[in-house]
Design an enzyme around this catalytic site. Sequence first.
Site, PDB file in Angstrom:
ATOM      1  N   HIS A  83      19.306  50.687 -37.376  1.00  0.00           N
ATOM      2  CA  HIS A  83      19.969  51.974 -37.160  1.00  0.00           C
ATOM      3  C   HIS A  83      21.430  51.746 -37.508  1.00  0.00           C
ATOM      4  O   HIS A  83      22.050  50.821 -36.980  1.00  0.00           O
ATOM      5  CB  HIS A  83      19.827  52.434 -35.704  1.00  0.00           C
ATOM      6  CG  HIS A  83      18.413  52.461 -35.233  1.00  0.00           C
ATOM      7  ND1 HIS A  83      17.549  53.491 -35.526  1.00  0.00           N
ATOM      8  CD2 HIS A  83      17.703  51.563 -34.519  1.00  0.00           C
ATOM      9  CE1 HIS A  83      16.370  53.227 -34.994  1.00  0.00           C
ATOM     10  NE2 HIS A  83      16.441  52.058 -34.380  1.00  0.00           N
ATOM     11  N   CYS A 113       4.567  39.915 -32.573  1.00  0.00           N
ATOM     12  CA  CYS A 113       3.561  39.408 -31.648  1.00  0.00           C
ATOM     13  C   CYS A 113       2.905  38.161 -32.227  1.00  0.00           C
ATOM     14  O   CYS A 113       2.750  38.043 -33.440  1.00  0.00           O
ATOM     15  CB  CYS A 113       2.485  40.463 -31.422  1.00  0.00           C
ATOM     16  SG  CYS A 113       3.124  42.007 -30.773  1.00  0.00           S
ATOM     17  N   SER A 148       4.061  43.988 -35.303  1.00  0.00           N
ATOM     18  CA  SER A 148       4.916  44.849 -34.480  1.00  0.00           C
ATOM     19  C   SER A 148       5.886  45.643 -35.342  1.00  0.00           C
ATOM     20  O   SER A 148       5.458  46.523 -36.061  1.00  0.00           O
ATOM     21  CB  SER A 148       5.638  44.107 -33.360  1.00  0.00           C
ATOM     22  OG  SER A 148       6.089  45.050 -32.402  1.00  0.00           O
TER      23      SER A 148
END
EC number: 4.1.1.50
Length: 123
Positions: free
Chosen positions: A70, A85, A65
């Site tokens: 940020h 996952c 995944s």
Amino acid sequence: MEYSTFGKHIIVDLWGVDFSLLDDMYFLEHHLVHAADLSGAHVLNVSTKEFDPHGVTVLVLLSESHLSIHTYPEKNFAAIDCYTCGTTVEPQIAIDYIVSILKPNEMHIKKLIRGIGEIVNTD
């Protein structure tokens, strides 16, 4: 081959992180890739973006995944997201490593289990 939809998703807000760490794209890229490796994930690609005048986004695309950050250096803030996952990768290892490098004054974390029907908050 049949794949499970089960996944672990950890979202983290970090406050009080040093400005210079949050504004250094190469530093963050290096440490996110290392964090992914430590967790047992397989890195497929890395995408980075520096913002003007400050801030960075690093997205590590994983076979399992993704891992992303940020940053808002002017607010000493970073938002981290790690979703994996299956059961072969442990995203908490990646998160723990990143937190140990960034050394925030304050941290808020949510852990979710996904892909089993209703999204389950594990906190």
